[in-house]
Motif scaffolding. Sequence first.
Motif, PDB file in Angstrom:
ATOM      1  N   GLN A   1       1.015  -0.964   0.084  1.00  0.00           N
ATOM      2  CA  GLN A   1      -0.145   0.261   0.174  1.00  0.00           C
ATOM      3  C   GLN A   1       1.113   0.995  -0.062  1.00  0.00           C
ATOM      4  OE1 GLN A   1      -2.232   0.122   3.098  1.00  0.00           O
ATOM      5  NE2 GLN A   1      -3.525   2.538   2.702  1.00  0.00           N
ATOM      6  N   VAL A   2       0.940   2.012  -0.968  1.00  0.00           N
ATOM      7  CA  VAL A   2       1.797   3.199  -0.941  1.00  0.00           C
ATOM      8  C   VAL A   2       0.697   4.707  -0.006  1.00  0.00           C
ATOM      9  CG1 VAL A   2       2.313   5.207  -2.702  1.00  0.00           C
ATOM     10  CG2 VAL A   2       1.929   2.598  -3.495  1.00  0.00           C
ATOM     11  N   HIS A   3       1.809   5.509   0.301  1.00  0.00           N
ATOM     12  CA  HIS A   3       1.167   6.236   1.673  1.00  0.00           C
ATOM     13  C   HIS A   3       1.776   7.617   0.961  1.00  0.00           C
ATOM     14  CE1 HIS A   3      -0.969   8.211   4.778  1.00  0.00           C
ATOM     15  NE2 HIS A   3       0.191   8.744   5.392  1.00  0.00           N
ATOM     16  N   LEU A   4       1.718   8.463   0.840  1.00  0.00           N
ATOM     17  CA  LEU A   4       2.249  10.328   0.477  1.00  0.00           C
ATOM     18  C   LEU A   4       1.688  11.049   1.634  1.00  0.00           C
ATOM     19  CD1 LEU A   4       1.610  10.372  -3.512  1.00  0.00           C
ATOM     20  CD2 LEU A   4       3.900   8.845  -2.318  1.00  0.00           C
ATOM     21  N   ALA A   5       2.573  11.665   2.724  1.00  0.00           N
ATOM     22  CA  ALA A   5       2.535  13.250   2.871  1.00  0.00           C
ATOM     23  C   ALA A   5       3.244  14.182   3.283  1.00  0.00           C
ATOM     24  CB  ALA A   5       3.208  11.898   4.600  1.00  0.00           C
ATOM     25  N   GLU A   6       2.082  15.035   2.586  1.00  0.00           N
ATOM     26  CA  GLU A   6       3.557  16.247   2.544  1.00  0.00           C
ATOM     27  C   GLU A   6       3.702  16.770   4.171  1.00  0.00           C
ATOM     28  OE1 GLU A   6       0.761  15.799  -0.876  1.00  0.00           O
ATOM     29  OE2 GLU A   6       0.370  15.807   1.436  1.00  0.00           O
ATOM     30  N   SER A   7       4.628  17.497   4.402  1.00  0.00           N
ATOM     31  CA  SER A   7       5.060  18.945   5.357  1.00  0.00           C
ATOM     32  C   SER A   7       5.578  19.537   4.582  1.00  0.00           C
ATOM     33  CB  SER A   7       5.408  17.925   6.325  1.00  0.00           C
ATOM     34  OG  SER A   7       6.884  17.589   5.659  1.00  0.00           O
ATOM     35  N   GLY A   8       5.733  20.904   5.984  1.00  0.00           N
ATOM     36  CA  GLY A   8       6.511  21.749   5.502  1.00  0.00           C
ATOM     37  C   GLY A   8       6.157  23.528   5.251  1.00  0.00           C
ATOM     38  N   GLY A   9       4.828  23.085   4.705  1.00  0.00           N
ATOM     39  CA  GLY A   9       3.842  24.102   3.691  1.00  0.00           C
ATOM     40  C   GLY A   9       3.840  25.590   5.863  1.00  0.00           C
ATOM     41  N   GLY A  10       3.151  26.663   4.700  1.00  0.00           N
ATOM     42  CA  GLY A  10       3.951  27.565   6.745  1.00  0.00           C
ATOM     43  C   GLY A  10       3.112  28.958   5.710  1.00  0.00           C
ATOM     44  N   LEU A  11       3.487  30.397   6.715  1.00  0.00           N
ATOM     45  CA  LEU A  11       3.471  31.884   6.124  1.00  0.00           C
ATOM     46  C   LEU A  11       4.102  31.860   6.324  1.00  0.00           C
ATOM     47  CD1 LEU A  11       1.386  33.811   5.277  1.00  0.00           C
ATOM     48  CD2 LEU A  11       1.334  34.274   8.038  1.00  0.00           C
ATOM     49  N   VAL A  12       4.518  32.794   4.721  1.00  0.00           N
ATOM     50  CA  VAL A  12       6.083  32.902   4.678  1.00  0.00           C
ATOM     51  C   VAL A  12       6.216  34.839   3.759  1.00  0.00           C
ATOM     52  CG1 VAL A  12       7.199  30.812   4.193  1.00  0.00           C
ATOM     53  CG2 VAL A  12       6.793  32.194   1.893  1.00  0.00           C
ATOM     54  N   GLN A  13       6.921  35.558   3.546  1.00  0.00           N
ATOM     55  CA  GLN A  13       6.703  36.577   2.886  1.00  0.00           C
ATOM     56  C   GLN A  13       7.785  36.652   1.462  1.00  0.00           C
ATOM     57  OE1 GLN A  13       8.820  39.930   5.399  1.00  0.00           O
ATOM     58  NE2 GLN A  13       6.207  40.680   6.478  1.00  0.00           N
ATOM     59  N   GLY A  15       9.729  36.961  -1.167  1.00  0.00           N
ATOM     60  CA  GLY A  15      10.872  36.775  -1.537  1.00  0.00           C
ATOM     61  C   GLY A  15      11.382  35.894  -0.305  1.00  0.00           C
ATOM     62  N   ASP A  16      11.199  34.978   0.568  1.00  0.00           N
ATOM     63  CA  ASP A  16      11.512  34.193   1.297  1.00  0.00           C
ATOM     64  C   ASP A  16      11.925  32.008   0.771  1.00  0.00           C
ATOM     65  OD1 ASP A  16       9.635  34.934   4.198  1.00  0.00           O
ATOM     66  OD2 ASP A  16      11.795  35.498   3.265  1.00  0.00           O
ATOM     67  N   SER A  17      12.314  31.433   2.009  1.00  0.00           N
ATOM     68  CA  SER A  17      12.248  30.341   0.729  1.00  0.00           C
ATOM     69  C   SER A  17      11.582  29.522   1.673  1.00  0.00           C
ATOM     70  CB  SER A  17      13.288  30.307   0.804  1.00  0.00           C
ATOM     71  OG  SER A  17      14.695  30.568   0.409  1.00  0.00           O
ATOM     72  N   LEU A  18      10.701  28.221   0.939  1.00  0.00           N
ATOM     73  CA  LEU A  18      10.405  26.745   2.018  1.00  0.00           C
ATOM     74  C   LEU A  18      10.939  26.276   1.114  1.00  0.00           C
ATOM     75  CD1 LEU A  18       8.756  27.326   4.627  1.00  0.00           C
ATOM     76  CD2 LEU A  18       6.061  27.742   2.950  1.00  0.00           C
ATOM     77  N   ARG A  19      11.049  24.613   2.241  1.00  0.00           N
ATOM     78  CA  ARG A  19      11.209  23.402   1.499  1.00  0.00           C
ATOM     79  C   ARG A  19       9.984  22.809   1.387  1.00  0.00           C
ATOM     80  NH1 ARG A  19      16.919  20.445   2.824  1.00  0.00           N
ATOM     81  NH2 ARG A  19      17.433  22.313   1.141  1.00  0.00           N
ATOM     82  N   LEU A  20       9.430  22.419   0.733  1.00  0.00           N
ATOM     83  CA  LEU A  20       8.406  20.878   1.376  1.00  0.00           C
ATOM     84  C   LEU A  20       9.094  19.487   1.208  1.00  0.00           C
ATOM     85  CD1 LEU A  20       5.236  22.293  -1.336  1.00  0.00           C
ATOM     86  CD2 LEU A  20       6.236  23.426   1.547  1.00  0.00           C
ATOM     87  N   ARG A  67      14.062  28.696  -9.884  1.00  0.00           N
ATOM     88  CA  ARG A  67      13.456  29.459  -8.580  1.00  0.00           C
ATOM     89  C   ARG A  67      13.023  28.005  -7.278  1.00  0.00           C
ATOM     90  NH1 ARG A  67       8.693  31.859  -6.611  1.00  0.00           N
ATOM     91  NH2 ARG A  67       7.459  30.695  -8.815  1.00  0.00           N
ATOM     92  N   PHE A  68      12.600  27.064  -8.121  1.00  0.00           N
ATOM     93  CA  PHE A  68      12.139  25.924  -7.193  1.00  0.00           C
ATOM     94  C   PHE A  68      13.314  24.882  -7.514  1.00  0.00           C
ATOM     95  CE2 PHE A  68       7.486  26.431  -6.439  1.00  0.00           C
ATOM     96  CZ  PHE A  68       7.621  27.816  -6.180  1.00  0.00           C
ATOM     97  N   THR A  69      13.073  23.698  -6.723  1.00  0.00           N
ATOM     98  CA  THR A  69      14.141  22.803  -7.026  1.00  0.00           C
ATOM     99  C   THR A  69      13.625  21.363  -6.458  1.00  0.00           C
ATOM    100  OG1 THR A  69      15.864  23.560  -6.943  1.00  0.00           O
ATOM    101  CG2 THR A  69      16.784  21.488  -6.549  1.00  0.00           C
ATOM    102  N   ILE A  70      13.584  20.552  -7.423  1.00  0.00           N
ATOM    103  CA  ILE A  70      12.631  19.275  -6.595  1.00  0.00           C
ATOM    104  C   ILE A  70      13.771  18.476  -6.806  1.00  0.00           C
ATOM    105  CG2 ILE A  70      12.579  18.464  -9.157  1.00  0.00           C
ATOM    106  CD1 ILE A  70      10.004  16.743  -7.563  1.00  0.00           C
ATOM    107  N   PHE A  71      13.993  17.043  -5.413  1.00  0.00           N
ATOM    108  CA  PHE A  71      15.166  16.874  -5.482  1.00  0.00           C
ATOM    109  C   PHE A  71      15.030  15.443  -4.477  1.00  0.00           C
ATOM    110  CE2 PHE A  71      16.560  18.135  -1.395  1.00  0.00           C
ATOM    111  CZ  PHE A  71      16.523  19.439  -1.594  1.00  0.00           C
TER     112      PHE A  71
END
Length: 123
Positions: A1-13, A15-20, A67-71
């Motif tokens: 059974q496959v399960h995916l779970a995202e995390s790392g979202g939030g409120l930023v200004q 120009g800021d950076s965020l990693r999901l 701007r974005f990088t997937i790895f």
Amino acid sequence: QVHLAESGGGLVQAGDSLRLSCTTSGLTDRNSAMGWFRQAPGKEQEFVATINWAGTYTNYVDSVRGRFTIFRDNAKNTVYLQMNSLKPEDTAVYYCAGRLTGPSSRRSDYVYWGQGTQVTVSS
């Protein structure tokens, strides 16, 4: 059974950076691929980025390219989306998705989906 779970979202200004992060389980086939999609309020879900199992191929929608990088770290069963120079128009719920064959930008090609994580970029 496959399960995916995202995390790392939030409120930023702007120009800021965020990693999901997208932690996966049950998706270890070396032919598989992962993708990130997003859906802004009142808009259709759109493709953001995709990566193959080995991490040797990536593709991006033009609006995030540069701007974005997937790895990924397969030892940790995790796929990441590093988002730099965020803009208010990047505000959306971000979803990770998986499929058993190669990378794709088409939503309909993906079988497995996470629940999504909210990213809000204020101006």
